[in-house]
Scaffold this motif. Structure first.
Motif, PDB file in Angstrom:
ATOM      1  N   LEU A 230       0.854  -1.181   0.000  1.00 23.37           N
ATOM      2  CA  LEU A 230       0.000   0.000   0.000  1.00 23.37           C
ATOM      3  C   LEU A 230       0.892   1.234   0.000  1.00 23.37           C
ATOM      4  N   GLY A 231       0.554   2.229  -0.814  1.00 26.08           N
ATOM      5  CA  GLY A 231       1.251   3.497  -0.704  1.00 26.08           C
ATOM      6  C   GLY A 231       2.124   3.928  -1.853  1.00 26.08           C
ATOM      7  N   LEU A 232       2.220   3.140  -2.937  1.00 20.49           N
ATOM      8  CA  LEU A 232       2.979   3.610  -4.092  1.00 20.49           C
ATOM      9  C   LEU A 232       2.142   4.633  -4.845  1.00 20.49           C
ATOM     10  N   GLY A 233       2.785   5.706  -5.294  1.00 13.60           N
ATOM     11  CA  GLY A 233       2.082   6.772  -6.000  1.00 13.60           C
ATOM     12  C   GLY A 233       2.312   8.093  -5.314  1.00 13.60           C
ATOM     13  N   GLN A 234       2.505   9.148  -6.091  1.00 16.46           N
ATOM     14  CA  GLN A 234       2.835  10.466  -5.558  1.00 16.46           C
ATOM     15  C   GLN A 234       1.837  11.504  -6.061  1.00 16.46           C
ATOM     16  N   PRO A 235       0.718  11.680  -5.348  1.00 22.31           N
ATOM     17  CA  PRO A 235      -0.229  12.730  -5.734  1.00 22.31           C
ATOM     18  C   PRO A 235       0.458  14.102  -5.601  1.00 22.31           C
ATOM     19  N   VAL A 236       0.139  15.088  -6.467  1.00 21.82           N
ATOM     20  CA  VAL A 236      -1.018  14.975  -7.333  1.00 21.82           C
ATOM     21  C   VAL A 236      -0.647  14.719  -8.797  1.00 21.82           C
ATOM     22  N   PHE A 237       0.591  15.020  -9.194  1.00 19.43           N
ATOM     23  CA  PHE A 237       0.930  14.902 -10.602  1.00 19.43           C
ATOM     24  C   PHE A 237       1.723  13.645 -10.945  1.00 19.43           C
ATOM     25  N   ALA A 238       2.040  12.837  -9.961  1.00 19.67           N
ATOM     26  CA  ALA A 238       2.767  11.593 -10.232  1.00 19.67           C
ATOM     27  C   ALA A 238       2.026  10.427  -9.595  1.00 19.67           C
TER      28      ALA A 238
ATOM     29  N   SER B 102      -1.459   3.030  -4.629  1.00 19.07           N
ATOM     30  CA  SER B 102      -1.730   1.590  -4.587  1.00 19.07           C
ATOM     31  C   SER B 102      -2.380   1.220  -3.261  1.00 19.07           C
ATOM     32  N   THR B 103      -3.361   0.310  -3.315  1.00 19.57           N
ATOM     33  CA  THR B 103      -4.098  -0.098  -2.113  1.00 19.57           C
ATOM     34  C   THR B 103      -3.523  -1.338  -1.462  1.00 19.57           C
ATOM     35  N   GLY B 104      -2.572  -1.993  -2.116  1.00 15.42           N
ATOM     36  CA  GLY B 104      -2.046  -3.268  -1.633  1.00 15.42           C
ATOM     37  C   GLY B 104      -2.774  -4.448  -2.234  1.00 15.42           C
ATOM     38  N   GLU B 105      -3.902  -4.167  -2.937  1.00 13.96           N
ATOM     39  CA  GLU B 105      -4.643  -5.214  -3.641  1.00 13.96           C
ATOM     40  C   GLU B 105      -4.042  -5.409  -5.031  1.00 13.96           C
ATOM     41  N   PRO B 106      -4.347  -6.525  -5.702  1.00  9.72           N
ATOM     42  CA  PRO B 106      -3.859  -6.706  -7.068  1.00  9.72           C
ATOM     43  C   PRO B 106      -4.289  -5.565  -7.985  1.00  9.72           C
TER      44      PRO B 106
END
Length: 344
Positions: free
Chosen positions: A228-236, A286-290
């Motif tokens: 859980l936690g991949l992703g960089q709001p707001v533009f990435a 990412s939520t940690g789910e597939p």
């Protein structure tokens, strides 16, 4: 000319023309001390290589990588990693200026109009040959991603070519089979994982090569084992990086995440009751789910007499599979490094 670099912390810059001396990639941001997996790099390039079957281009390139820098005694140095692959089987006579006008769906003419001076041989960097450099970068990205998160798994396969497709239920079965067992879509020439339908695709594309026809298709993607936690709001956001990576591939016409366009036909109470409809990403994180995605690729632009007189893919989908996979690994490696800066 700009636009030849992808990624922020972990990045790849690509160079080379289809009928020039070589294609290459310069990978930056890879930490020192990563175990170098030469067999993985070779396998990535072999999966993308032309001439592997009767339903793809017969251009016969060995695609042997030369690692020029950034690796010493089996580990990365933290310095730029330069990788080169020589072009050995180009036939530039197949690309006379007059014949290129027959490729109405290709970008060659736009490159000429935009830049004023471009290489028409094999369409230069507008060629699918350009993707080999992405695959070099993707191989290194996978080395890093799997070292950071050993449980990450990624499967990319063909779910339709032309009129031949596998159902949504069959797609889910393929994903579950992949999650619980070790197997490869490469046992199918079209990378569509159904033996009967794979044979139908082979027949369809062999006819297409003989008659100068071409087809597009759909690629399905499943990713598991991410935190859980991949992703960089707001533009990435993770979803925007995936979309940018996939849409940068020449033949791509669209990307679906989760239920994609079908979401527009659902009510809020219906949609929000099933988390899988999000495709494993909410708020760009990412939520940690597939994670599930689908990619639509257009028919190749070489049709008619131009197609039958040269060495062209009647459908790019089978060979696009490792390219799509490489771009996904590039996103994941970059986002994994970014996530390490999220908090103290």
């Amino acid at each position: 000319m700009s636009g030849n670099r992808f990624g922020d912390i972990f990045s790849v810059s690509t160079f080379g023309e289809s009928h020039g001396p070589a294609m290459g990639a310069l990978i930056e941001g890879c930490p020192a001390g990563l175990e170098w997996r030469a067999d993985l790099l070779t396998a990535f390039l072999e999966r993308r290589r032309p001439g592997r079957s009767a339903i793809v281009s017969s251009r016969n390139e060995a695609d042997v990588p030369e690692v020029l820098s950034g690796v010493f005694e089996g580990k990365t140095l933290g310095t730029p990693i330069a990788i080169l692959v020589r072009n050995l089987d180009a036939r530039s006579n197949d690309y006379a200026v007059e014949s290129l006008r027959q490729r109405s769906g290709h970008a060659t003419d736009l490159w000429q109009k935009k830049f004023g001076h471009s290489d028409p041989r094999g369409s230069g960097r507008a060629s699918g040959r350009e993707t080999i450099s992405r695959v070099m970068g993707g191989a290194v990205a996978r080395m890093l991603a799997e070292s950071l998160y050993p449980n990450v798994r990624l499967v990319v396969f063909t779910s339709s070519i032309g009129p031949i497709e596998i159902s949504n239920g069959e797609i889910q079965t393929v994903a579950e089979k992949w999650i619980h067992a070790s197997w490869s879509v490469d046992q199918f020439s079209s990378r569509l994982p159904d033996r009967e339908k794979n044979q139908q695709v082979e027949a369809l594309l062999e006819r297409a090569k003989a008659t100068g026809e071409s087809y597009g298709g759909v690629v399905s993607i499943y990713i598991s084992g991410l935190p859980l936690g991949l992703g960089q709001p707001v533009f990435a956001k993770l979803k925007s990086d995936f979309a940018a990576a996939i849409m940068s591939i020449g033949a791509t016409m669209g990307v679906n995440i989760g239920d994609g366009f079908a979401v527009g036909q659902k009510s809020g109470s219906e949609f929000h009751s099933a988390t899988q409809d999000y495709g494993g990403i909410r708020g760009g994180i990412s939520t940690g789910e597939p994670i599930s995605l689908q990619v639509v690729l257009k028919p190749t632009s070489s049709v008619g007499a131009f197609a039958t007189s040269g060495r062209h893919d009647p459908c790019i989908v089978p060979r696009a599979i490792p390219v799509v996979e490489a771009m996904l690994w590039l996103v994941l490696a970059d986002q994994m490094l970014k996530s390490r800066l999220d908090r103290l």
